[in-house]
Design an enzyme around this catalytic site. Structure first.
Site, PDB file in Angstrom:
ATOM      1  CG  ASP A  97      25.027  46.316  34.552  1.00 31.35           C
ATOM      2  OD1 ASP A  97      24.252  46.559  35.380  1.00 31.35           O
ATOM      3  OD2 ASP A  97      26.014  45.365  34.628  1.00 31.35           O
ATOM      4  CG  HIS A 112      32.831  53.831  35.957  1.00 28.56           C
ATOM      5  ND1 HIS A 112      33.348  52.646  36.445  1.00 28.56           N
ATOM      6  CD2 HIS A 112      33.689  54.788  36.399  1.00 28.56           C
ATOM      7  CE1 HIS A 112      34.262  52.636  36.975  1.00 28.56           C
ATOM      8  NE2 HIS A 112      34.815  53.710  37.085  1.00 28.56           N
ATOM      9  CB  CYS A 123      21.357  71.723  22.834  1.00 26.35           C
ATOM     10  SG  CYS A 123      20.474  70.286  23.013  1.00 26.35           S
ATOM     11  N   GLY A 178      31.859  41.870  44.703  1.00 26.87           N
ATOM     12  CA  GLY A 178      32.294  41.528  43.340  1.00 26.87           C
ATOM     13  C   GLY A 178      32.960  42.592  42.732  1.00 26.87           C
ATOM     14  CG  ASN A 204      35.272  39.368  44.948  1.00 24.93           C
ATOM     15  OD1 ASN A 204      34.475  39.239  44.187  1.00 24.93           O
ATOM     16  ND2 ASN A 204      36.525  39.813  44.729  1.00 24.93           N
ATOM     17  CD  GLU A 206      39.488  35.780  42.147  1.00 26.91           C
ATOM     18  OE1 GLU A 206      39.878  34.504  42.163  1.00 26.91           O
ATOM     19  OE2 GLU A 206      39.712  36.667  41.421  1.00 26.91           O
TER      20      GLU A 206
HETATM   21 ZN    ZN Z   1      21.225  68.631  21.393  1.00 29.89          ZN
END
Ligand code: ZN
Length: 231
Positions: A97, A112, A123, A178, A204, A206
């Site tokens: 995010d 990620h 390209c 977290g 965390n 928990e």
């Molecule tokens: Zn392209």
């Protein structure tokens, strides 16, 4: 327990969904997560993108909109401030995010990928940060621009994993925030830090399946992490 940061030279913060959840960013996995509402097979894999790029891109547009409605919290800002004092602070995150960067944090390794990056697999064109009002769907070469995210069934980006792994092996303080750490390769990081001599702290709301690996487990909210350190 208060951790004196002066005892450490290289710090790695390893963050997961719990870091963003407190900002109100919807989670993907778990109860109430996005994958309960949307079938990832239609929205978050290469097959879906090849079949219906428009639908996949609209979904990611929605994700970005919902992130923009969220605010960074004290925990994000604590890390940003720390980077101004210590020159070797790396963030390795599972989140896509961009909330760390929005809080002004630098040196963020995104395992990620990011909702804010797009690329053209045809390209090689890539956009690093598309900003808030980006609406372009296609590359100049005519292909649809693909979110630069590790989707379901995608291979991990070995370069990025390698980079994260190097920072983790070098660090002398490893702080997990977290994340339950059950998803590979993230699951291996605490062990990697520990076996290379780092002091390992888990923060965390928990305890987790990996808590036993840490030298210290602090049950707290992500926004409260600053309370446990002195610099
Ligand atoms: Zn392209």
């Amino acid at each position: 327990m208060i951790i004196d940061l002066n005892h450490y030279n290289k710090i790695v913060f390893f963050t997961g969904a719990g870091m963003s959840a407190e900002s109100g960013v919807p989670t993907y996995r778990g109860s109430g997560g996005i994958w309960h509402k949307y079938n990832w097979k239609e929205y978050a894999c290469q097959v879906a993108f090849d079949k219906d790029p428009q639908q996949v891109l609209d979904f990611h547009e929605l994700r970005r909109k919902s992130v923009l409605e969220c605010e960074t919290h004290k925990g994000h800002h604590f890390i940003t401030e720390l980077q101004k004092i210590y020159n070797d602070v790396t963030i390795v995150t599972q989140n896509i995010d961009g909330m760390h960067q929005r809080a002004g944090t630098k040196n963020v390794i995104e395992l990620h990928g990011s909702l804010w990056r797009l690329r053209c697999d045809d390209c090689g064109f890539a956009i690093d940060d598309i900003g808030e009002s980006f609406t372009k769907k296609k590359c100049d070469c005519g292909k649809y621009l693909r979110p630069d995210i590790i989707w379901f069934e995608d291979m991990l980006n070995t370069k990025v994993i390698q980079q994260a792994s190097e920072r983790i092996q070098e660090c002398d303080l490893f702080i997990s925030i977290g994340t339950s750490g059950v998803v590979w390769p993230a699951a291996g990081f605490p062990q990697e830090a520990k076996s290379n001599g780092a002091y390992c702290i888990e923060m965390n709301t928990e305890s987790t399946e990996l808590s036993y690996l840490f030298d210290e487990v602090i049950i707290c909210r992500a926004s409260e992490i600053g309370k446990y350190f002195i610099d």
